[in-house]
Scaffold this motif. Sequence first.
Motif, short mmCIF file in Angstrom:
data_model
loop_
_atom_site.label_atom_id
_atom_site.label_comp_id
_atom_site.label_asym_id
_atom_site.label_seq_id
_atom_site.Cartn_x
_atom_site.Cartn_y
_atom_site.Cartn_z
N ASP A 48 -7.55 0.30 -5.33
CA ASP A 48 -6.11 0.46 -5.48
C ASP A 48 -5.49 1.02 -4.21
OD1 ASP A 48 -5.59 1.47 -8.93
OD2 ASP A 48 -5.41 -0.46 -7.89
N ARG A 49 -6.07 2.13 -3.73
CA ARG A 49 -5.52 2.78 -2.55
C ARG A 49 -5.64 1.89 -1.33
NH1 ARG A 49 -3.13 7.78 -2.96
NH2 ARG A 49 -2.65 6.87 -0.95
N HIS A 65 4.87 2.76 -6.59
CA HIS A 65 4.00 1.62 -6.41
C HIS A 65 3.40 1.48 -5.04
CE1 HIS A 65 5.34 -0.06 -10.30
NE2 HIS A 65 6.29 0.77 -10.07
N ASP A 66 4.09 1.97 -4.03
CA ASP A 66 3.61 1.60 -2.70
C ASP A 66 2.49 2.46 -2.19
OD1 ASP A 66 6.86 0.52 -1.58
OD2 ASP A 66 5.15 -0.58 -2.37
N CYS A 67 2.34 3.64 -2.71
CA CYS A 67 1.28 4.47 -2.14
C CYS A 67 0.00 4.38 -2.92
CB CYS A 67 1.75 5.91 -2.06
SG CYS A 67 2.43 6.47 -3.58
N GLY A 68 0.07 3.71 -4.06
CA GLY A 68 -1.15 3.43 -4.80
C GLY A 68 -1.85 4.65 -5.36
N CYS A 69 -1.15 5.71 -5.68
CA CYS A 69 -1.86 6.86 -6.21
C CYS A 69 -2.04 6.74 -7.69
CB CYS A 69 -1.14 8.15 -5.84
SG CYS A 69 0.61 8.01 -5.86
N SER A 74 -2.99 -0.76 -1.49
CA SER A 74 -1.64 -0.32 -1.20
C SER A 74 -1.48 -0.01 0.27
CB SER A 74 -1.24 0.88 -2.03
OG SER A 74 -2.10 1.93 -1.75
N CYS A 113 7.68 7.67 -5.82
CA CYS A 113 6.38 7.07 -5.66
C CYS A 113 6.02 6.31 -6.91
CB CYS A 113 5.35 8.16 -5.45
SG CYS A 113 3.70 7.55 -5.63
N VAL A 157 8.95 12.49 -3.40
CA VAL A 157 8.11 13.07 -4.46
C VAL A 157 8.33 14.58 -4.55
CG1 VAL A 157 5.75 13.49 -5.21
CG2 VAL A 157 6.39 11.29 -4.29
#
Lengths: 629, 84, 41
Positions: free
Chosen positions: A451-452, C34-38, A455, C32, A591
């Motif tokens: 996943d990471r 979708h783009d950072c994939g956490c 992205s 956050c 965030v």
Amino acid sequence: MVMSDAPSTIALIGNPNAGKTTLFNALTGANQRVGNYAGVTVEVKSGEAFTPHGRKLRVLDLPGCYSLRANSPDEKVALDALNGLLPGEQKPDLVVCVLDASNLERHLQLALQVIELGLPCVIALNMVDVAERAGLRLDPAKLAEELGVPVVPMQANAKKGVVELKQALRFPHPAASEAGWTTDGTDPESARRAFVTRLCELVASRPDAHQQTLSDRIDSVLLHPVLGWISLVGIFFTVFWSIFSFAEIPMGWIESGQGALGDWIKSLMADGDLRSLVVDGIIGGVGGVVMFLPQIVLLFLFIGLLESSGYMARAAYLMDGVMAKAGLSGKSFLPLFSSYACAIPGIMATRTIDSAKERIVTIFVAPWMSCSARLPVYFLIIPLLLHEKEGTWKQASVLFAIYALGTLTAFVIARLLRGRLGDDVSPGHFLLELPPYRKPQWSYIFRHVIDRAWSFVKKAGTIILGLSILLWALSTYPKSEGDDPAEALAHSAMGRIGAVIEPVVKPLGFDGRMGTAILTSFAAREVFVSSMAILYRVEETESEEETRNVLRDQLAASKWPNGRPIFTPLSLISLLVFFIYALQCLPTSAVVARESGSWKWAVGQFIFMTGFAYVASLLVFQTGKLLGF
Amino acid sequence: MRHALAADLKIDSAMTLNQVRVGCDVQIQVLNGPGCERLRDLGFCEQLQVRKLADGRNLICSVCGTRMAISRELAEQVLVSPVG
Amino acid sequence: MDWQTLTAAGIVVMTLTIFLVRLARPKKKSGCGHDCGCNKK
């Protein structure tokens, strides 16, 4: 009764570590993150499941909680969900309490509280395999009788009992039970406790209270006052070293691949703008960033391994003393450590911190744990600094020093900030469950890492690609007459911006082009490398040389108008210091704003950190010059 | 079976979890202090047996087969008596 | 202007437009997603 067509909403509740999320995955087939460090699941996830009769169920995975007393943000969310207070959600039709069968004395509390709320309930008695191995004798039928709710024994991670659970969830749902243990006049707390004790004696009799398990034997080393610390430092140092050396080989492949691609494009067309755009702008820009994929993959792999095996909780325990010097507690350890990979999940992991003030301080300093986006920058500069090819242990030491500097400053500022914020309204205390060591769950680790990685690649393919194209345009147009690349650059839009910026960054030891590159890196730190490649563009690249080596050679050769080299060790150190401290990530600020509840913290953090970076860089460079470097 | 909390009687004669020697088994008699609720939630309930596994800034205890780390301040609020 | 310069310029303009459109349109996915994939869903 008419069969309703609307899907029922089922809420999953339970202690962290009870296997709730594993059950959620088993029911809905979705892939969610599972960690056995308490509190990793922090948001409400929903999915769909079907009963054996084909009826649709909507399943909500509530955050893990120890009780419904709402001590932490996690527990509050769970309580709200059960009361139908979550925005957009009604009261669930049924609650599944996931309990660890080997720990009923502790887990039953929660089930009793849920039943007291008057919601229909089904108990998922999970981890029966662990209970069996511990020698517990379980009596689910008696438990069901005493509680007045269905009890389904199961082992979610082996998918055992899932079908039986679905059966228990069929429509019409079992009615809510009367909480028979509370009587008027008795304090509900003690009534519950008394009931739990009696119940456990009946349905989960335990042979011997404290057997020494394999986990205990491992802990005798890993939690030892001296050996434990040595192991901790050893483990984390090994992790960092492994990341940077194992990644060498794939990085080499990526670099040669890039070179080959560039050559092929060049063979396709004559010299011209489009060729330059593709080779210098796109391949050079994006390639310089994609090169770091191996490192990022390894970093997330190791973090996943440490978390999954259960070691992270031990690390938090050992680090509690150290964290206290920063005014924080061991619970801040995982969020801060995760921030070495990326501050965003690290900041979100702060939700498990009870103390609101500790939480905000942790969020505030998290970006100073040098995140993986800074790696391309560090890797560009360090070899230049040491006049060596990449990958020596000297460089690993410099890298370690960089991380240490960021971390130490973060601790100092955390301490100061924590002091300024004052004491908590209700002081929290360190309280942490140390789960037994487990074999890492490879499938979920790999999924997480992929996943990471994906992205990261997406970010490279979109934002960084776009920015590289724009940067190329800015540094190519307007064009000048003549062939001198330096003059062409000065004439372009980028060159002019650079000229304007130069006075501002010169005291830091940077020239206008570096200033411009720094500006662009506020969009994404990795772009710094791309910008530098474009700004210090080399007109002719030999086919064998890697992009970065060429770039470094170019940088090493650049001079100020008066002939002095620009990239002296001092200016490079100044540049490193700037990147350690500057906050250059808009998603992080977003965030922070969300998690802290206000934009003021995010803006304040940005201004403070950027200002700090400027001043630190200034101090380093000017002091160095005074000392004669 | 009723578990009377004869708190006033028991507090005087019991010792805190902090004072227990490492490796000893004790039984929780009373929880006394602001952190009681949280302690109970995590399994430190009256009448349960606890084994102290490690001392220090934070203690490590085993309760009902689960290993927990708790701070000294919290351990101060757990009054216990020896077993066996 | 040869075809290379033309094409290059075209790509640049298109990229710029995409960026401006993304900036101007309020993103539905907050912060956050979708783009950072956490993995926060």
